[in-house]
Design a protein around this motif. Structure first.
Motif, PDB file in Angstrom:
ATOM      1  N   UNK A   1       0.438  -1.275   0.102  1.00  0.00           N
ATOM      2  CA  UNK A   1       0.083  -0.040   0.054  1.00  0.00           C
ATOM      3  C   UNK A   1       0.739   1.211  -0.096  1.00  0.00           C
ATOM      4  N   UNK A   2       0.281   2.265  -0.512  1.00  0.00           N
ATOM      5  CA  UNK A   2       0.879   3.676  -0.420  1.00  0.00           C
ATOM      6  C   UNK A   2      -0.206   4.562  -0.142  1.00  0.00           C
TER       7      UNK A   2
ATOM      8  N   UNK B   1       3.536   0.697   2.990  1.00  0.00           N
ATOM      9  CA  UNK B   1       3.289  -0.279   3.800  1.00  0.00           C
ATOM     10  C   UNK B   1       3.436  -1.781   2.875  1.00  0.00           C
ATOM     11  N   UNK B   2       4.155  -2.684   3.504  1.00  0.00           N
ATOM     12  CA  UNK B   2       4.317  -3.865   2.960  1.00  0.00           C
ATOM     13  C   UNK B   2       4.245  -5.118   3.883  1.00  0.00           C
ATOM     14  N   UNK B   3       3.372  -6.120   3.273  1.00  0.00           N
ATOM     15  CA  UNK B   3       2.959  -7.131   4.497  1.00  0.00           C
ATOM     16  C   UNK B   3       3.875  -8.232   4.205  1.00  0.00           C
ATOM     17  N   UNK B   4       4.537  -8.496   5.441  1.00  0.00           N
ATOM     18  CA  UNK B   4       5.650  -9.592   5.658  1.00  0.00           C
ATOM     19  C   UNK B   4       5.183 -10.923   6.032  1.00  0.00           C
ATOM     20  N   UNK B   5       4.078 -10.873   6.504  1.00  0.00           N
ATOM     21  CA  UNK B   5       3.628 -12.003   7.157  1.00  0.00           C
ATOM     22  C   UNK B   5       2.107 -12.250   6.880  1.00  0.00           C
ATOM     23  N   UNK B   6       1.669 -13.245   6.405  1.00  0.00           N
ATOM     24  CA  UNK B   6       0.154 -13.609   6.324  1.00  0.00           C
ATOM     25  C   UNK B   6      -0.093 -15.049   6.743  1.00  0.00           C
ATOM     26  N   UNK B   7      -0.467 -15.224   7.724  1.00  0.00           N
ATOM     27  CA  UNK B   7      -1.152 -16.529   8.160  1.00  0.00           C
ATOM     28  C   UNK B   7      -2.572 -16.589   8.442  1.00  0.00           C
TER      29      UNK B   7
ATOM     30  N   UNK C   1      10.108   1.896   9.812  1.00  0.00           N
ATOM     31  CA  UNK C   1       9.960   2.805  10.725  1.00  0.00           C
ATOM     32  C   UNK C   1       9.098   2.179  11.670  1.00  0.00           C
ATOM     33  N   UNK C   2       7.957   1.580  11.270  1.00  0.00           N
ATOM     34  CA  UNK C   2       7.041   0.949  12.373  1.00  0.00           C
ATOM     35  C   UNK C   2       6.772  -0.529  11.861  1.00  0.00           C
ATOM     36  N   UNK C   3       6.185  -1.145  12.828  1.00  0.00           N
ATOM     37  CA  UNK C   3       5.836  -2.726  12.406  1.00  0.00           C
ATOM     38  C   UNK C   3       4.334  -2.835  13.044  1.00  0.00           C
ATOM     39  N   UNK C   4       3.424  -3.275  12.409  1.00  0.00           N
ATOM     40  CA  UNK C   4       2.147  -3.742  12.807  1.00  0.00           C
ATOM     41  C   UNK C   4       1.915  -5.083  12.993  1.00  0.00           C
TER      42      UNK C   4
ATOM     43  N   UNK D   1      -1.861   6.924  12.304  1.00  0.00           N
ATOM     44  CA  UNK D   1      -2.203   5.911  12.716  1.00  0.00           C
ATOM     45  C   UNK D   1      -3.627   5.469  12.363  1.00  0.00           C
ATOM     46  N   UNK D   2      -4.527   6.157  12.335  1.00  0.00           N
ATOM     47  CA  UNK D   2      -5.927   5.473  11.565  1.00  0.00           C
ATOM     48  C   UNK D   2      -5.865   5.103  10.129  1.00  0.00           C
ATOM     49  N   UNK D   3      -4.872   6.188   9.243  1.00  0.00           N
ATOM     50  CA  UNK D   3      -4.710   5.431   7.779  1.00  0.00           C
ATOM     51  C   UNK D   3      -4.022   3.896   8.089  1.00  0.00           C
ATOM     52  N   UNK D   4      -3.071   3.882   8.976  1.00  0.00           N
ATOM     53  CA  UNK D   4      -2.350   2.369   9.177  1.00  0.00           C
ATOM     54  C   UNK D   4      -3.587   1.325   9.619  1.00  0.00           C
ATOM     55  N   UNK D   5      -4.504   1.739  10.360  1.00  0.00           N
ATOM     56  CA  UNK D   5      -5.230   0.838  10.938  1.00  0.00           C
ATOM     57  C   UNK D   5      -6.311   0.322   9.716  1.00  0.00           C
ATOM     58  N   UNK D   6      -6.701   1.502   8.897  1.00  0.00           N
ATOM     59  CA  UNK D   6      -7.454   1.278   7.592  1.00  0.00           C
ATOM     60  C   UNK D   6      -6.598   0.220   6.697  1.00  0.00           C
TER      61      UNK D   6
END
Length: 190
Positions: A82-83, A99-105, A124-127, A178-183
């Protein structure tokens, strides 16, 4: 001695003490069209809302403030990336984060967040968390920046996935980011 200085004397550091901020997300806020994801403050006032635009080849969402002004446009690309851009732009110079997904289980997703100017390998951050349960933590190194959870009521066995809380800890990142990251996180399982 005035009240403010006496409080500071009684409670060292209390003059600059900050508390976490909670935002409450749901698709069922009063005054909003049903199905529109919105975030309200503790008084029930809408602070942010999300408009969805499906366009080929990418999925686009707009994060709006309470007045309907576009803060960010969030573009979903292939392979879990995502950008997020300022306003309705999609120009690289207006990119706020990627944002790049690194784990998808099955129930766990991990996303790495890079701020606009960061082209390096260190994120910079990890979710990390479960989009299905609307539960995640956002971390900067080992420090928690924000966390989300479903809204439970006393003596409730099953919590609806339709209402959740975002707790944003002080001194971290802009609330709109933070809200954008949660979306983005909610779409992380796709």
């Amino acid at each position: 001695m005035d009240v403010e200085s006496s409080e500071s004397a009684a409670y060292p550091g209390s003059g600059s003490m900050q508390i976490p901020i909670d935002l409450f997300g749901s698709k069922e806020h009063h005054g909003m069209p049903r199905g529109t994801l919105a975030f309200a403050d503790e008084s029930g006032n809408i602070v942010y809302k999300v408009n969805r635009h499906n366009s080929s080849p990418k999925d686009k969402k707009l994060l709006l403030d309470a007045s309907g002004n576009v803060i960010f446009s969030i573009h979903r690309y292939q392979k879990g990336s995502w950008k997020c851009y300022k306003g309705e732009s999609n120009v690289e110079t207006d990119m706020v984060l990627r944002v790049q997904r690194t784990v998808k289980k099955l129930n766990i997703v991990e996303l790495q967040v890079f701020y606009g100017g960061n082209n390096g390998e260190a994120c910079d951050l990890i979710m990390r968390g479960s989009p299905c349960m609307r539960s995640c933590g956002i971390y900067k190194d080992t420090e928690i920046v924000a966390q989300t959870s479903l809204m439970y009521k006393l003596h409730q066995i099953y919590a609806s996935r339709g209402k959740f809380r975002i707790t944003i800890f002080p001194g971290t990142t802009d609330r709109a980011v933070i809200v954008a990251l949660f979306v983005i996180f909610l779409n992380g399982r796709k």
